[in-house]
Scaffold this active site. Structure first.
Site, PDB file in Angstrom:
ATOM      1  N   ASP A  74       0.952  -1.203  -0.089  1.00 20.06           N
ATOM      2  CA  ASP A  74      -0.035  -0.051  -0.158  1.00 20.06           C
ATOM      3  C   ASP A  74       0.889   1.274  -0.031  1.00 20.06           C
ATOM      4  O   ASP A  74       2.012   1.251   0.226  1.00 20.06           O
ATOM      5  CB  ASP A  74      -0.935   0.053   1.148  1.00 20.06           C
ATOM      6  CG  ASP A  74      -0.234  -0.515   2.407  1.00 20.06           C
ATOM      7  OD1 ASP A  74       0.931  -0.109   2.651  1.00 20.06           O
ATOM      8  OD2 ASP A  74      -0.893  -0.954   3.191  1.00 20.06           O
ATOM      9  N   ASP A  76       1.495   4.972   1.751  1.00 20.66           N
ATOM     10  CA  ASP A  76       1.313   5.788   2.795  1.00 20.66           C
ATOM     11  C   ASP A  76       1.827   7.105   2.633  1.00 20.66           C
ATOM     12  O   ASP A  76       2.908   7.487   2.131  1.00 20.66           O
ATOM     13  CB  ASP A  76       2.143   5.190   4.088  1.00 20.66           C
ATOM     14  CG  ASP A  76       1.389   3.925   4.334  1.00 20.66           C
ATOM     15  OD1 ASP A  76       0.035   3.839   4.301  1.00 20.66           O
ATOM     16  OD2 ASP A  76       2.045   2.987   5.173  1.00 20.66           O
ATOM     17  N   ASP A 158      10.586   3.009  13.077  1.00 18.71           N
ATOM     18  CA  ASP A 158      11.484   1.793  13.627  1.00 18.71           C
ATOM     19  C   ASP A 158      12.680   1.609  12.796  1.00 18.71           C
ATOM     20  O   ASP A 158      13.834   1.911  13.805  1.00 18.71           O
ATOM     21  CB  ASP A 158      10.535   0.381  13.693  1.00 18.71           C
ATOM     22  CG  ASP A 158       9.913   0.095  12.455  1.00 18.71           C
ATOM     23  OD1 ASP A 158       9.974   0.980  11.373  1.00 18.71           O
ATOM     24  OD2 ASP A 158       9.107  -0.636  12.535  1.00 18.71           O
TER      25      ASP A 158
HETATM   26  P1  ATP Z   1       4.535  -3.421   4.909  1.00 17.97           P
HETATM   27  O1  ATP Z   1       5.098  -3.694   3.580  1.00 17.97           O
HETATM   28  O2  ATP Z   1       4.545  -4.744   5.756  1.00 17.97           O
HETATM   29  O3  ATP Z   1       3.277  -2.774   5.131  1.00 17.97           O
HETATM   30  P2  ATP Z   1       5.501  -1.009   6.221  1.00 17.97           P
HETATM   31  O4  ATP Z   1       6.934  -0.602   6.790  1.00 17.97           O
HETATM   32  O5  ATP Z   1       4.485  -0.278   5.558  1.00 17.97           O
HETATM   33  O6  ATP Z   1       5.714  -2.582   5.669  1.00 17.97           O
HETATM   34  P3  ATP Z   1       3.584  -0.888   8.297  1.00 17.97           P
HETATM   35  O7  ATP Z   1       3.174  -1.576   9.524  1.00 17.97           O
HETATM   36  O8  ATP Z   1       2.631  -0.411   7.243  1.00 17.97           O
HETATM   37  O9  ATP Z   1       4.760  -1.276   7.797  1.00 17.97           O
HETATM   38  O10 ATP Z   1       4.192   0.599   8.755  1.00 17.97           O
HETATM   39  C1  ATP Z   1       4.170   1.756   8.111  1.00 17.97           C
HETATM   40  C2  ATP Z   1       5.288   2.858   8.684  1.00 17.97           C
HETATM   41  O11 ATP Z   1       5.122   3.202   9.990  1.00 17.97           O
HETATM   42  C3  ATP Z   1       6.698   1.912   8.813  1.00 17.97           C
HETATM   43  O12 ATP Z   1       7.372   1.892   7.533  1.00 17.97           O
HETATM   44  C4  ATP Z   1       7.485   2.497   9.910  1.00 17.97           C
HETATM   45  O13 ATP Z   1       8.009   3.650   9.351  1.00 17.97           O
HETATM   46  C5  ATP Z   1       6.410   2.880  10.774  1.00 17.97           C
HETATM   47  N1  ATP Z   1       6.011   2.044  12.057  1.00 17.97           N
HETATM   48  C6  ATP Z   1       5.116   0.954  11.797  1.00 17.97           C
HETATM   49  N2  ATP Z   1       5.124   0.511  13.134  1.00 17.97           N
HETATM   50  C7  ATP Z   1       6.054   0.959  13.734  1.00 17.97           C
HETATM   51  C8  ATP Z   1       6.409   0.660  15.177  1.00 17.97           C
HETATM   52  N3  ATP Z   1       5.980  -0.355  16.087  1.00 17.97           N
HETATM   53  N4  ATP Z   1       7.498   1.613  15.946  1.00 17.97           N
HETATM   54  C9  ATP Z   1       7.892   2.463  14.811  1.00 17.97           C
HETATM   55  N5  ATP Z   1       7.595   2.716  13.725  1.00 17.97           N
HETATM   56  C10 ATP Z   1       6.513   1.940  13.129  1.00 17.97           C
HETATM   57 MG    MG Z   2       2.571  -0.491   4.948  1.00 18.31          MG
END
Ligand code: ATP
Ligand code: MG
Length: 464
Positions: A74, A76, A158
């Site tokens: 997705d 963001d 993170d």
């Molecule tokens: P995915 O492909 O699994 O969606 P993602 O990196 O987009 O990976 P998400 O869980 O959608 O992961 O989270 C979006 C963003 O929010 C992450 O890239 C990170 O920057 C931040 N984030 C999410 N969870 C945490 C956390 N527990 N602590 C700090 N930052 C976080």
């Molecule tokens: Mg994501």
């Protein structure tokens, strides 16, 4: 593979990844991203927010995945606009979340999530009312609802590779945390002091494993180092959040590598305590059964086939069942009730850790019950089992148990043949069973009354 994952590749000497006060800016000739690769809706949102005078960027997983040539799940957007300000700009925007508001902007079936820049709570909270403190005694962040600047937003993310901001208008990447360097070196590195970042949110330990497996990255050594010691902190995480995280871990298409890493980093134990115990007492069988199940799951996901969390949990927990059944039988309980009681206890214990919803716990029980029924094939039982909506899952589960070395006297093959056989072939197979029984090697034929379907199912259940 594991060795490679935990190796620190060209790891810099510094212990913690501190943020730059000004980001490294990579212009379009210094990176591979192109505006046209991103969702046009997401790009359009960024443009409109910028035109309205706000800062806005594509951020997180979509920038990371695009740099690695992976299709993002997705897109963001992060912005300086508050949720209300974002909503005022878009007709199709909805504010979601009460504690921390996000905006979802809908374009048909695509939803773009827009988040306002957030800041970390300070480590030593000096809020006067201790009930209002944003951290608990172990440093876990309880509230995370303070708006912040772009730089603060980067700081609270993170991993360095998740803190990249892409501006599709100028086609520049802002990199506060050397994330591009870590992407090039395929390294997962927490921003800030790893111990403190895990204490703030222990789920980051699971995220480290998830991204390492998904991206085939190594975990930088200071990022990996505190995990084993802090793994028990996962016990404090609400069980509903852990359910979501565990699904992401095992339904990502890399479940088999993920499982190895969870075990190696001692994260499996706080998630699945009973299964971890089985892994200790009966390592070969438990390990083979779980990895086989996860390999099948990965394969199905790669082939675009559906996977059910119930089958996955049924496999993850199954090796913990026999010890409990035996315990109850030793206390005089007959086999079938012992099995049912053990299944019930095991699932309720597991649900205290990971809140598996009822819509999955029911089918787990049914898949397990099926294991008791599949050997009982005489008379019309085999045909009734074939009609059972849970037959396929139960049969697949039987094959899984066999592949882990369980001795079933050829039961899986029998069922494979039975499904392939025509009516007369099936009659022969059932007759052979009763002959075998007369030899003392199979179940006895039973006379059956003709009953309606539902009644038949009930009486079959009562028989067994
Ligand atoms: P995915 O492909 O699994 O969606 P993602 O990196 O987009 O990976 P998400 O869980 O959608 O992961 O989270 C979006 C963003 O929010 C992450 O890239 C990170 O920057 C931040 N984030 C999410 N969870 C945490 C956390 N527990 N602590 C700090 N930052 C976080
Ligand atoms: Mg994501």
């Amino acid at each position: 593979m594991l060795k490679k994952l935990f190796q620190s590749l060209r790891s810099p000497k510094r212990r913690t990844q501190q943020l730059r006060s000004t980001p490294e800016v990579l212009n379009s000739s210094q990176h591979s991203l192109q505006r046209a690769q991103f969702s046009r809706y997401a790009v359009n949102i960024v443009e409109r927010l910028q035109n309205a005078g706000y800062q806005a960027y594509l951020v997180g997983g979509c920038v990371r995945d695009m740099l690695l040539n992976i299709t993002p799940k997705d897109f963001d957007v992060a912005t300086s606009a508050t949720p209300e300000q974002v909503r005022a700009e878009f007709r199709n925007a909805r504010i979601i979340g009460r504690r921390f508001k996000l905006v979802h902007i809908h374009f048909g079936r695509e939803i773009i999530e827009v988040a306002t820049f957030r800041a970390n709570h300070p480590q030593n909270d000096e809020e006067e009312d201790s009930n209002q403190s944003s951290r608990n005694e172990s440093g876990r962040i309880l509230r995370d609802n303070v708006y912040g600047t772009l730089e603060e937003d980067a700081q609270r993310r993170d991993f360095t590779i998740n803190a990249l901001y892409y501006d599709p208008v100028s086609e520049r990447i802002l990199d506060y945390a050397n994330g591009v360097h870590d992407i090039r070196n395929r390294l997962l590195r927490l921003i800030g002091d790893p111990q403190q970042r895990y204490q703030e949110d222990p789920v980051r330990m699971l995220r480290a494993v998830r991204f390492a497996a998904k991206l085939n990255f190594g975990i930088e050594k200071h990022t990996a180092a505190p995990i084993r010691e802090l793994a028990p902190m996962l016990r404090e995480i609400p069980s509903a959040r852990l359910f979501e995280e565990v699904l992401k871990l095992f339904l990502s298409g890399n479940a088999s590598d993920t499982f190895e890493m969870l075990v190696d980093l001692e994260l499996f134990d706080p998630l699945f305590p009973a299964s971890a115990e089985a892994l200790e007492h009966n390592p070969t069988y438990t390990h083979t059964l779980i990895s086989e199940a996860l390999r099948n799951t990965d394969l199905r996901i790669k082939q675009g086939k559906p996977v059910t969390p119930a089958f996955l949990f049924a496999a993850l927990l199954w090796p913990a069942l026999p010890a409990r059944v035996m315990y109850l039988q030793d206390r005089g309980m007959p086999a079938i009730p012992a099995m049912q009681e053990a299944a019930h206890e095991l699932i309720s214990e597991q649900c205290q850790r990971i809140a598996i919803p009822k819509r999955f716990t029911m089918p787990i029980r049914e898949i397990w019950d099926m294991q008791e029924r599949l050997p009982r094939r005489s008379g019309k039982r085999a045909d009734m089992l074939l009609d059972n909506p849970r037959f396929r899952a139960g049969y697949d589960f039987l094959l899984l148990r066999e592949s882990a070395g369980e001795e079933t006297n050829g039961l899986g093959q029998w069922w494979t043949d039975y499904q392939d056989a025509n009516d007369s072939g099936r009659r022969d197979m059932i007759r052979d069973l009763s002959n075998a029984k007369e030899d003392g090697t199979g179940p006895a034929p039973r006379k059956r009354r003709r009953t309606s379907g539902a009644k038949r199912k009930r009486s079959a259940a009562a028989d067994e």
